[in-house]
Write an enzyme that holds these catalytic residues in place. Structure first.
Site, PDB file in Angstrom:
ATOM      1  N   ASP A 319       0.852  -1.191   0.058  1.00 46.36           N
ATOM      2  CA  ASP A 319       0.040   0.112   0.027  1.00 46.36           C
ATOM      3  C   ASP A 319       0.881   1.225   0.125  1.00 46.36           C
ATOM      4  OD1 ASP A 319      -2.192   1.465   0.078  1.00 46.36           O
ATOM      5  OD2 ASP A 319      -3.339   0.784   1.522  1.00 46.36           O
TER       6      ASP A 319
HETATM    7  C1  BGC Z   1      -5.096   3.213   0.191  1.00 51.93           C
HETATM    8  C2  BGC Z   1      -5.385   2.233  -0.684  1.00 51.93           C
HETATM    9  C3  BGC Z   1      -5.161   2.610  -2.326  1.00 51.93           C
HETATM   10  C4  BGC Z   1      -3.886   3.212  -2.268  1.00 51.93           C
HETATM   11  C5  BGC Z   1      -3.699   3.751  -3.887  1.00 51.93           C
HETATM   12  C6  BGC Z   1      -3.686   3.965  -0.178  1.00 51.93           C
HETATM   13  O1  BGC Z   1      -3.335   4.819   0.858  1.00 51.93           O
HETATM   14  O2  BGC Z   1      -5.000   2.469   1.496  1.00 51.93           O
HETATM   15  O3  BGC Z   1      -6.524   1.402  -0.542  1.00 51.93           O
HETATM   16  O4  BGC Z   1      -5.387   1.533  -3.211  1.00 51.93           O
HETATM   17  O5  BGC Z   1      -3.781   4.317  -1.488  1.00 51.93           O
HETATM   18  O6  BGC Z   1      -4.423   4.964  -3.694  1.00 51.93           O
END
Ligand code: BGC
Length: 765
Positions: A319
């Site tokens: 993430d």
């Molecule tokens: C979120 C994810 C997301 C990613 C990309 C993260 O901060 O937790 O769910 O897919 O960002 O935007």
């Protein structure tokens, strides 16, 4: 020429030229012809064989689009201008294999196409092998980051429909509109089982139940991926966040989970397992930790369980900036270098490192220092190339010449509206105050009454969903939709309150006195991730006070709730004659709510979570009996505001003749459950029939019940339908403390509505 040959690779990318002469490949290999994956793996290995260590490390890097643009990463933009020096460094020198996200504003499909074509051409012309980029985005309720795209209801609404077809269609619309932008990869669906109602991303999930999440998740992935990932409407799903994101002990974003492995396997794992079995090929790791181990360094989780036991063949991506966070936030690594080492060793294949290429530098250095085995890097890159081939990126990354005439079409809007309508969950309807006859004068008030942002929630044109500048002016707020249904003169309006401040309450009360009915649309400010953290589950006092003030008019009150999670409203609930939970129904939500209020649509949503009454009493429906003990030593301690699965209709459904075809079975035998459902009311309607199973006695204290099947039926007045469902061996099993799925002989009870029937699971001879 090998069998996948020159044409395949030469259409766009430089690697074709190299492969055309260097690739031995499985020419004439009959096995490859039969197994498409074997053919793809042969191509993957051919490309891998050409790559340097630096190029491999680059493929593992997933950059934020903003890192390639002029200006600081975080800045307001309304145009997109690439920075040549950044391109030359991050794509040219480091060879990043993937880019993601938006540049702060939603682009049109044409702008997206041009942006992605520019990047693909850049890597084709400026890197040695010209391996195509994998572009990823968060299109979590429709292609929400594309101007004009259909914004379907959020996942929690899809869950409330208890109709997997709605999730499949939402996935399908999303994929189509993403491919119209030439975006092949979607960070969706969320398969986190939302075990804590305080969690601000509850709306992105399918609710608190593992089985419901699995059924809906699989349907959504199937809709998104279609039959052919390389086809014009197939998009690679990325399930997230593995694992436990929705189950932290304090309900805050990215917070620790404390849960023994057998419970994790029982409750959180099944949706991911079902998704993998259904063809999931990418997965995002949870930012949190479980039992003290951040998921990003959990080898047992990412390698042994996911890639080993579950046989996951796809890409594991981190993430946002989470490798850095291992050092800066989790404090399990002394520096970023160690964080990279621990995460890659644990099984990470791609790093979402939005800002720079330090991850790739560390990978190269760690391999050269003998601290990361090259075989692990090869495995990661093989997985990345595999999905790039599966998506057809090598052959035709831009879907040249492909038209998308249904983008933003009435057909798709209609599907989004149907899903929104089917999610409407009528929690209370005293004296059948709803639906309105159409003759009443209604006062509409409350923060959600005249706002598209409150209908859509987070991830709507922007990350927070709060910017009104990008609202679709052709869409209707609840106020506009209700006026369209009832006539302007029948619908009075007063803003009432903001999210947390009372406005002109005298005006609202004066108009309430003139009206026959009062509709208060309580709402939750759009947000996601950290900004969605709250300290109390109650609606802000200003909104509750608005209801109390309006009650002074003595008119029947209808509450409409627009919320990301179950916000507590216990104190004003007795003042309401009806309560309609709309969750976050998307751009067609205003119409869906209005049509439900006036009876053009009959609500059929069911609660996909337990609606709490008190913030100190937060339980899921599948708690154990010991959770029900009360202060009087009875078993009356579980008193939610509304139970999981609750939802009323304007008609009534009768359940009759529940039968089991045997009163005892051996494990592995099929036991059939049958039931008649009858529409006993005056209107046509849909009903979600839920079947729960209770293991009456087990060696691990069993849940009071577990959802094991459901089906949505549509019935005309007086019509009935006979349902017949098998009970599967897995329905009777649970995970023991050795992490094994086991069954135990004894009494089981099937319950559907108020009907119950029991049977014995026999000992094996
Ligand atoms: C979120 C994810 C997301 C990613 C990309 C993260 O901060 O937790 O769910 O897919 O960002 O935007």
């Amino acid at each position: 020429m090998n069998r996948f040959g020159w044409k395949l690779f030469s259409s766009f990318f430089g690697v074709g030229a190299l492969l055309a002469s260097s690739c031995g490949g499985p020419e004439g290999d009959g096995q490859a012809a039969e197994d498409p994956d074997a053919a793809i793996m042969a191509k993957v290995d051919s490309v891998l064989a050409l790559m340097t260590l630096e190029e491999k490390a680059g493929q593992m890097l997933n950059l934020g689009l903003a890192a390639l643009l002029e200006g600081p990463f975080y800045t307001f933009r309304d145009t997109l201008v690439f920075d040549q020096a950044k391109l030359d460094s991050l794509l040219g020198v480091y060879g990043a294999g993937s880019v993601q996200n938006l540049a702060s504003f939603p682009m049109t499909p044409e702008q997206w196409q041009a942006t992605i074509a520019y990047l693909q051409q850049y890597v084709r012309d400026n890197t040695r092998l010209g391996i195509p980029l994998l572009y990823g985005i968060d299109a979590v309720h429709g292609a929400n980051y594309t101007a004009g795209a259909v914004m379907t209801p959020q996942q929690i609404n899809l869950a409330a429909t208890f109709n997997p077809e709605m999730a499949r269609q939402a996935g399908q619309i999303t994929a189509y509109e993403l491919r119209a932008c030439r975006i092949p990869w979607n960070y969706s669906p969320v398969l986190d089982v939302a075990r804590h109602p305080l969690w601000g991303r509850m709306f992105e999930s399918f609710g608190e139940d593992s089985y419901l999440t699995a059924r809906m998740g699989v349907a959504m992935i199937q809709g998104m991926q279609g039959d052919d990932l390389a086809g014009p409407t197939g998009v690679l799903a990325c399930a997230k966040h593995f694992i436990g994101y929705g189950a932290s002990y304090n309900g805050k974003d990215r917070s620790p989970v404390v849960m023994p492995e057998h419970m994790m396997r029982e409750t959180l794992l099944p949706p991911f397992k079902a998704a993998i079995d259904a063809g999931l090929l990418s997965l995002m790791v949870s930012s949190g930790s479980m039992n003290g181990v951040p998921s990003h360094i959990d080898k047992h989780l990412l390698t042994d369980l996911l890639k080993g036991e579950l046989g996951f063949k796809g890409v594991v991506i981190s993430d946002w900036n989470d490798i850095d966070n291992l050092h800066k936030i989790h404090r399990v690594a002394a520096d970023e270098r160690e964080a990279v080492k621990l995460s890659v060793l644990a099984g990470l294949d791609m790093c979402m490192e939005p800002y720079d290429a330090s991850f790739a530098e560390h990978v190269v250095e760690l391999v050269n220092a003998g601290e990361l085995p090259l075989a692990r890097i090869d495995d990661a890159v093989r997985r990345i190339l595999y999905v790039k081939f599966k998506l057809g990126l090598f052959e035709d990354p831009m879907m040249e010449g492909q038209e998308y005439p249904k983008f933003s079409s009435d057909e798709f809007d209609g599907m989004a509206l149907a899903a929104a309508i089917e999610s409407m969950t009528l929690l209370k309807n005293k004296d059948s105050i709803l639906p309105f006859s159409g003759q009443e004068t209604v006062l509409l008030t409350g923060v959600g009454a005249h706002s598209l942002n409150y209908l859509n929630g987070g991830w709507s044109r922007t990350w927070s969903g709060q910017d009104t500048a990008y609202n679709d002016t052709d869409k209707m707020t609840l106020l506009e939709a209700l006026r369209a249904e009832m006539g302007d003169d029948k619908v009075l309006y007063s803003p009432g309150s903001t999210y947390d401040e009372l406005l002109d309450v005298e005006d609202a009360l004066r108009q309430a006195r003139q009206a026959d009915r009062v509709v208060v649309c309580l709402g939750e400010r759009p947000a996601t991730e950290k900004p969605s953290d709250i300290d109390e589950l109650e609606f802000p006092e200003a909104q509750l006070r608005l209801v109390r003030e309006l009650a002074k008019a003595g008119k029947p009150i209808v509450l409409v709730l627009l919320e990301a999670r179950p916000r507590i409203f216990r104190e004003v609930e007795p003042l309401a004659d009806a309560v309609l939970l709309a969750y976050l129904p998307g751009n067609e939500g205003g119409r869906a709510i209005a049509q439900t209020l006036v009876g053009k649509a009959n609500p059929s949503g069911r609660l996909p979570y337990t609606y709490p009454r008190f913030s100190g009493s937060l339980w899921t429906y599948d708690h154990s009996l010991s959770d029900e003990r009360d202060v009087n030593f009875g078993l009356d301690g579980f008193q939610p505001q509304y139970p999981f699965g609750h939802g009323l209709s304007y008609t009534s459904f009768a359940y009759e003749d529940l039968r089991l075809d045997s009163d005892s079975i051996a494990h592995g035998d099929t036991l059939w459950v049958s039931l008649r459902v009858r529409n006993a009311g005056q209107r046509a309607g849909k009903d979600a029939v839920l079947m729960f199973l209770t293991d009456e006695v087990a060696s691990l204290s069993p849940p009071v019940k577990r959802l094991r099947h459901f089906e949505k039926v549509e019935l005309a007045p007086g019509e009935s339908r006979d349902l017949r469902w098998p009970i599967l061996p897995s329905d009777l099993e649970f995970i023991n403390t050795d992490n094994q799925s086991v069954w135990e002989p004894g009494l089981f009870t099937v319950s559907i509505g108020d009907l119950k029937a029991s049977f014995y699971l026999k000992k094996n001879n």
